[in-house]
Scaffold this motif. Structure first.
Motif, PDB file in Angstrom:
ATOM      1  N   ILE A   1       0.824  -1.212   0.000  1.00 52.55           N
ATOM      2  CA  ILE A   1       0.000   0.000   0.000  1.00 52.55           C
ATOM      3  C   ILE A   1       0.856   1.260   0.000  1.00 52.55           C
ATOM      4  O   ILE A   1       0.595   2.215  -0.749  1.00 52.55           O
ATOM      5  CB  ILE A   1      -0.949  -0.020   1.218  1.00 52.55           C
ATOM      6  CG1 ILE A   1      -2.005  -1.105   1.034  1.00 52.55           C
ATOM      7  CG2 ILE A   1      -1.597   1.342   1.446  1.00 52.55           C
ATOM      8  CD1 ILE A   1      -2.738  -1.480   2.301  1.00 52.55           C
ATOM      9  N   ASN A   2       1.897   1.297   0.824  1.00 47.57           N
ATOM     10  CA  ASN A   2       2.721   2.503   0.932  1.00 47.57           C
ATOM     11  C   ASN A   2       3.674   2.673  -0.238  1.00 47.57           C
ATOM     12  O   ASN A   2       4.246   3.754  -0.406  1.00 47.57           O
ATOM     13  CB  ASN A   2       3.494   2.482   2.255  1.00 47.57           C
ATOM     14  CG  ASN A   2       2.617   2.827   3.445  1.00 47.57           C
ATOM     15  OD1 ASN A   2       2.420   3.992   3.768  1.00 47.57           O
ATOM     16  ND2 ASN A   2       2.062   1.810   4.096  1.00 47.57           N
TER      17      ASN A   2
ATOM     18  N   PRO B   1      -4.341  -0.751   5.428  1.00 46.32           N
ATOM     19  CA  PRO B   1      -4.692   0.380   4.551  1.00 46.32           C
ATOM     20  C   PRO B   1      -4.744   1.734   5.253  1.00 46.32           C
ATOM     21  O   PRO B   1      -4.700   2.782   4.598  1.00 46.32           O
ATOM     22  CB  PRO B   1      -6.085  -0.020   4.031  1.00 46.32           C
ATOM     23  CG  PRO B   1      -6.127  -1.500   4.128  1.00 46.32           C
ATOM     24  CD  PRO B   1      -5.350  -1.820   5.373  1.00 46.32           C
ATOM     25  N   LEU B   2      -4.858   1.728   6.584  1.00 44.65           N
ATOM     26  CA  LEU B   2      -4.923   2.989   7.327  1.00 44.65           C
ATOM     27  C   LEU B   2      -3.539   3.589   7.604  1.00 44.65           C
ATOM     28  O   LEU B   2      -3.449   4.723   8.069  1.00 44.65           O
ATOM     29  CB  LEU B   2      -5.652   2.778   8.658  1.00 44.65           C
ATOM     30  CG  LEU B   2      -7.102   2.287   8.583  1.00 44.65           C
ATOM     31  CD1 LEU B   2      -7.645   2.028   9.981  1.00 44.65           C
ATOM     32  CD2 LEU B   2      -7.984   3.311   7.854  1.00 44.65           C
ATOM     33  N   THR B   3      -2.480   2.828   7.342  1.00 49.05           N
ATOM     34  CA  THR B   3      -1.139   3.318   7.696  1.00 49.05           C
ATOM     35  C   THR B   3      -0.748   4.626   7.002  1.00 49.05           C
ATOM     36  O   THR B   3      -0.072   5.455   7.624  1.00 49.05           O
ATOM     37  CB  THR B   3      -0.071   2.239   7.447  1.00 49.05           C
ATOM     38  OG1 THR B   3      -0.170   1.745   6.094  1.00 49.05           O
ATOM     39  CG2 THR B   3      -0.245   1.081   8.420  1.00 49.05           C
ATOM     40  N   PRO B   4      -1.134   4.872   5.739  1.00 45.01           N
ATOM     41  CA  PRO B   4      -0.823   6.189   5.178  1.00 45.01           C
ATOM     42  C   PRO B   4      -1.478   7.322   5.967  1.00 45.01           C
ATOM     43  O   PRO B   4      -0.897   8.411   6.105  1.00 45.01           O
ATOM     44  CB  PRO B   4      -1.376   6.106   3.749  1.00 45.01           C
ATOM     45  CG  PRO B   4      -1.364   4.660   3.423  1.00 45.01           C
ATOM     46  CD  PRO B   4      -1.708   3.976   4.709  1.00 45.01           C
ATOM     47  N   ALA B   5      -2.679   7.068   6.489  1.00 45.55           N
ATOM     48  CA  ALA B   5      -3.348   8.102   7.299  1.00 45.55           C
ATOM     49  C   ALA B   5      -2.626   8.298   8.630  1.00 45.55           C
ATOM     50  O   ALA B   5      -2.513   9.433   9.112  1.00 45.55           O
ATOM     51  CB  ALA B   5      -4.810   7.713   7.545  1.00 45.55           C
ATOM     52  N   PHE B   6      -2.133   7.208   9.238  1.00 45.08           N
ATOM     53  CA  PHE B   6      -1.334   7.349  10.456  1.00 45.08           C
ATOM     54  C   PHE B   6      -0.121   8.235  10.190  1.00 45.08           C
ATOM     55  O   PHE B   6       0.204   9.128  10.974  1.00 45.08           O
ATOM     56  CB  PHE B   6      -0.838   5.972  10.937  1.00 45.08           C
ATOM     57  CG  PHE B   6      -1.924   5.043  11.398  1.00 45.08           C
ATOM     58  CD1 PHE B   6      -3.114   5.527  11.907  1.00 45.08           C
ATOM     59  CD2 PHE B   6      -1.748   3.667  11.322  1.00 45.08           C
ATOM     60  CE1 PHE B   6      -4.119   4.671  12.333  1.00 45.08           C
ATOM     61  CE2 PHE B   6      -2.742   2.805  11.750  1.00 45.08           C
ATOM     62  CZ  PHE B   6      -3.933   3.300  12.246  1.00 45.08           C
TER      63      PHE B   6
END
Length: 545
Positions: free
Chosen positions: A376-377, A491-496
């Motif tokens: 994802i990243n 999938p939430l890691t970019p938002a973190f």
């Protein structure tokens, strides 16, 4: 001669025995089946990774109404840094400077003096392009809503497992492949006509629930129709097809950047799975489990012809008799289970098994979190997002095959510990690489993905070998189901990273990989041991070693 025939008929013959002695553990029949399943897995690779491009970030900036109309003439006008804060080598995507007065400069240059140095959030945005849903649904600088789309998809995959398992066991492996493939095709196409954020998210979730189980169905079908000697290799080949699916997704997205056109390009070809009802054989083991012996024998004879082998009627009779005996044995075991303790009680009675049921879900959470997180990243790294994703996907292939080569030579634990910790070290190194060394960063990133791909192959084998035959499927499923937590959060890691610290995702990847590798040290090596049948045998693996 009659005595010999009588002896052969009395011999206990399993399906594996027929594969090894008469049909062949792998031949043209299995290779053809592997090719058909491989195409399905390529489609699954498309479906699993398309959202990375259809929901990808678009470079944005604040609309400056004091200096331009609603239709901005250009994305980076000469006066922009008078109105927008600088950030690195570019500018802040989500903030602007507060205007110092109400003067309009639409038809002239905006002077620096017309803005104060106070930062405020954008009210309207200018997008560099309109390629993804970020433009259609106004998701600029809204990382949480953007990344929640990926989490909705992976949450749907969790719901897909029991549904697909029910269809596979009740109606057959081929039926599960056909149903999930057809559902993925039409539900994916429906998404082209999603004109609201909620509708788009619901489409991703529904497609995942009803169309994402094709990999497990294909995997089981291949495992059931391939001889024991070649099952690990066959599994690695299916994983390779999945990587090919991801690689081709990146290339197709590169050629077709608009998200609606990309969705059409990826999902329309998937209707080809409909013809599998005529060309894909059903699993012989499933036919046997349902007592459908004529259909099982028909597939066996077709396999023998394709592999240019001779299949004797004596073996077919012996197989039918052995299957009836196994059915009676299973019924007896079912009756016995009514009187035995509940599985959690049995686990608590065997401390070694209890320890494994505690640590193995952590291994799976780390695997899915890091594996999906790195994929994802990769589209947010410096450079061409399509090329980065293609490279990160391609490096999985040598990872899968390195694990196949090493598992039988150095053991399960050294492969898992080494791969987890190598991946963790790569994440730590990636954080501290200075800006400007983009090629070095990419190489370190690729080594990390290569390492976690090795874990993918090794963990399936190792987890299954730790548990007894009678409870293996349930305990294995428990670990892998808990592991889905990692794929839902990934999938939430970019938002973190956007909300807290840009390197936070990689700190999380490193921490989980280090922990998982350390927990592997608490369990026994299984290389060279016989698969345990009982709780006692499974508990004593460490003593045998």
């Amino acid at each position: 001669m009659e005595e010999k025939t009588s002896k052969e008929e009395k011999e206990r013959v399993s399906f594996d025995t027929i594969l090894q002695r008469e049909i062949g553990e792998i031949g043209w029949f299995q290779l053809r089946l592997l090719s058909l399943a491989g195409l399905v897995v390529v489609f699954i690779g498309w479906a699993n990774s398309e959202y990375l491009f259809t929901t990808a970030r678009i470079p944005t900036r604040c609309l400056i109404p004091e200096c331009e109309g609603q239709e901005a003439a250009e994305f980076f006008p000469a006066w922009l840094l008078h109105a927008v804060p600088a950030a690195g080598s570019g500018f802040d995507n989500c903030h602007r400077y507060r205007p110092a007065n109400s003067t309009s400069y639409i038809h002239e240059d905006c002077p620096k003096e017309s803005f104060s140095r106070d930062r405020i959030r954008c009210e309207d945005y200018v997008y560099q392009n309109t390629d993804t849903v970020v433009y259609d649904f106004g998701l600029a600088c809204d990382e949480w809503r953007r990344t929640l789309i990926g989490s909705a998809r992976t949450l749907g995959m969790l719901a897909a497992l029991p549904i697909t398992g029910f269809v596979s066991d009740r109606f057959g492996r081929r039926a599960a492949v056909l149903l999930t493939g057809a559902n993925a095709a039409w539900l994916g196409l429906v998404r082209c006509w999603a004109y609201t954020y909620v509708g788009f998210v619901m489409s991703e979730f529904a497609e995942s629930v009803f169309g994402a189980g094709g990999f497990s169905s294909s995997f089981i079908l291949i495992m059931e129709m391939t001889g024991p000697k070649y099952r690990v290799i066959a599994g690695a080949i299916l994983n390779t097809f999945f990587a090919i699916g991801q690689i081709s997704t990146g290339l197709i997205a590169w050629a077709v950047p608009n998200w609606r056109n990309l969705t059409l390009a990826l999902y329309a070809p998937q209707f080809v799975v409909v013809i599998y009802i005529w060309i894909m054989p059903e699993s012989v083991r499933w036919y046997l489990s349902k007592g459908r012996y004529e259909e099982a024998e028909k597939v066996l004879k077709a396999a023998a012809r394709a592999n240019k082998k001779q299949l004797s009627e004596t073996s077919l009779k012996a197989l039918r008799r052995a299957n009836e005996e196994e059915k009676i044995l299973r019924e007896q075991q079912t009756a016995e289970r009514l009187n035995e303790p509940w599985l959690p009680v049995l686990v608590f009675r065997h401390k070694a098994i209890l320890l494994r049921t505690i640590v193995s879900p952590v291994w799976w959470i780390a695997l899915t979190f890091v594996y999906y997180g790195l994929s994802i990243n990769s589209v947010n790294m410096v450079g061409n997002r399509y090329l980065n994703f293609v490279l990160v996907s391609a490096v999985e292939v040598p990872g899968y095959w390195s694990a196949v080569f090493l598992l039988g030579r150095v053991g399960r634990k050294p492969v898992l510990v080494g791969a987890y910790w190598t991946c963790a070290l790569c994440q730590i190194a990636y954080i501290f690489i200075p800006d400007g060394l983009d090629n070095v960063s990419l190489v370190i990133y690729l080594i990390g993905k290569y390492s976690i791909s090795m874990v993918t192959t090794a963990l399936y084998v190792y987890t299954a070998e730790l548990y007894p035959t009678r409870y293996r499927h349930r305990l294995f499923a428990f670990s892998s189901m808990i592991g889905r937590v990692g794929s839902i959060v990934a999938p939430l890691t970019p938002a973190f990273g956007s909300a807290v610290w840009v390197s936070l995702p990689f700190v999380m990847f490193a921490a989980l990989a280090l922990l998982a590798g350390a927990l592997v040290l608490l369990t026994p090596e299984t290389l060279g041991t016989r698969l345990p049948d009982t709780m006692e045998e499974a508990s004593n693996i460490a003593n045998k070693n």
